[in-house]
Design an enzyme around this catalytic site. Structure first.
Site, PDB file in Angstrom:
ATOM      1  N   TYR A   1      -9.185 -37.582  16.227  1.00 42.42           N
ATOM      2  CA  TYR A   1     -10.441 -37.677  15.480  1.00 42.42           C
ATOM      3  C   TYR A   1     -10.628 -36.420  14.646  1.00 42.42           C
ATOM      4  O   TYR A   1     -11.077 -36.486  13.502  1.00 42.42           O
ATOM      5  CB  TYR A   1     -11.622 -37.863  16.444  1.00 42.42           C
ATOM      6  CG  TYR A   1     -11.580 -39.177  17.171  1.00 42.42           C
ATOM      7  CD1 TYR A   1     -12.038 -40.346  16.583  1.00 42.42           C
ATOM      8  CD2 TYR A   1     -11.072 -39.260  18.465  1.00 42.42           C
ATOM      9  CE1 TYR A   1     -11.992 -41.561  17.250  1.00 42.42           C
ATOM     10  CE2 TYR A   1     -11.026 -40.468  19.144  1.00 42.42           C
ATOM     11  CZ  TYR A   1     -11.484 -41.618  18.530  1.00 42.42           C
ATOM     12  OH  TYR A   1     -11.430 -42.816  19.193  1.00 42.42           O
TER      13      TYR A   1
ATOM     14  N   ASN B   1     -15.668 -50.136  12.831  1.00 44.69           N
ATOM     15  CA  ASN B   1     -14.583 -50.838  12.153  1.00 44.69           C
ATOM     16  C   ASN B   1     -14.713 -52.337  12.436  1.00 44.69           C
ATOM     17  O   ASN B   1     -14.560 -52.769  13.577  1.00 44.69           O
ATOM     18  CB  ASN B   1     -13.236 -50.308  12.655  1.00 44.69           C
ATOM     19  CG  ASN B   1     -12.041 -51.047  12.100  1.00 44.69           C
ATOM     20  OD1 ASN B   1     -12.156 -51.942  11.279  1.00 44.69           O
ATOM     21  ND2 ASN B   1     -10.870 -50.667  12.572  1.00 44.69           N
TER      22      ASN B   1
ATOM     23  N   CYS C   1      -7.595 -48.708  14.222  1.00 41.97           N
ATOM     24  CA  CYS C   1      -8.354 -47.586  14.776  1.00 41.97           C
ATOM     25  C   CYS C   1      -7.856 -47.185  16.162  1.00 41.97           C
ATOM     26  O   CYS C   1      -8.165 -46.093  16.637  1.00 41.97           O
ATOM     27  CB  CYS C   1      -9.849 -47.877  14.774  1.00 41.97           C
ATOM     28  SG  CYS C   1     -10.334 -49.402  15.566  1.00 41.97           S
ATOM     29  N   HIS C   2      -7.020 -48.029  16.777  1.00 38.35           N
ATOM     30  CA  HIS C   2      -6.435 -47.655  18.072  1.00 38.35           C
ATOM     31  C   HIS C   2      -5.497 -46.458  17.922  1.00 38.35           C
ATOM     32  O   HIS C   2      -5.199 -45.792  18.907  1.00 38.35           O
ATOM     33  CB  HIS C   2      -5.704 -48.848  18.713  1.00 38.35           C
ATOM     34  CG  HIS C   2      -4.584 -49.405  17.888  1.00 38.35           C
ATOM     35  ND1 HIS C   2      -4.796 -50.360  16.917  1.00 38.35           N
ATOM     36  CD2 HIS C   2      -3.253 -49.136  17.886  1.00 38.35           C
ATOM     37  CE1 HIS C   2      -3.628 -50.665  16.356  1.00 38.35           C
ATOM     38  NE2 HIS C   2      -2.681 -49.926  16.924  1.00 38.35           N
TER      39      HIS C   2
ATOM     40  N   GLU D   1       3.569 -49.982  20.050  1.00 41.01           N
ATOM     41  CA  GLU D   1       4.043 -49.322  18.841  1.00 41.01           C
ATOM     42  C   GLU D   1       4.964 -48.135  19.138  1.00 41.01           C
ATOM     43  O   GLU D   1       5.524 -47.547  18.219  1.00 41.01           O
ATOM     44  CB  GLU D   1       2.859 -48.854  18.007  1.00 41.01           C
ATOM     45  CG  GLU D   1       2.031 -50.015  17.467  1.00 41.01           C
ATOM     46  CD  GLU D   1       0.824 -49.573  16.679  1.00 41.01           C
ATOM     47  OE1 GLU D   1       0.596 -48.344  16.524  1.00 41.01           O
ATOM     48  OE2 GLU D   1       0.095 -50.452  16.181  1.00 41.01           O
TER      49      GLU D   1
END
Length: 131
Positions: free
Chosen positions: A68, A89, A97-98, A123
């Site tokens: 952040y 979001n 946003c994850h 990912e």
């Protein structure tokens, strides 16, 4: 619309995506299967700060995270403001946003921390330890 990703329900505002529900669902299935890392959909961003944060988030590649604080520094604002914008979001997963995490922990996610962790694992991203 509700999407199901990794056995979790997630609400997205499909009115902000220039695609029909079937296309959006197909892209999510392809993402889950590892066939895509981006959704390649035209998005209507909210006006103002939330839209600015969403654009910054979308530039974070799959398999990477930003804090952040890093996003805040790039936008010349406060980390808490970025966190609040992430929480607003309207199309999580599609605008990832994850991939935005705390300096030393995952911290909040509208779909729940378990889903956030699962998306990041999928990912191949480094995941901060929980406090």
């Amino acid at each position: 619309m509700q999407i199901r990703v990794f056995d979790r329900e997630c609400e997205i505002d499909d009115s902000r995506i220039d695609a029909d529900a079937a296309t959006i669902s197909e892209r999510v299935r392809e993402y889950e299967a590892g066939e895509r890392t981006t959704f390649d959909l035209e998005i209507e961003y909210p006006d103002g700060f939330t839209g600015d944060v969403m654009r910054a988030i979308e530039r974070v590649p799959a398999g990477e995270t930003r804090t952040y604080g890093e996003v805040a520094a790039a936008l010349e604002t406060a980390p808490v403001a970025v966190g609040q914008a992430c929480g607003r979001n309207p199309i999580p997963v599609v605008v990832p946003c994850h991939r935005i995490v705390g300096a030393d922990s995952l911290t909040g996610y509208a779909g729940g921390l378990e889903l956030k962790r699962r998306l990041l694992e999928h990912e191949g991203a480094s995941i901060p330890d929980e406090p």
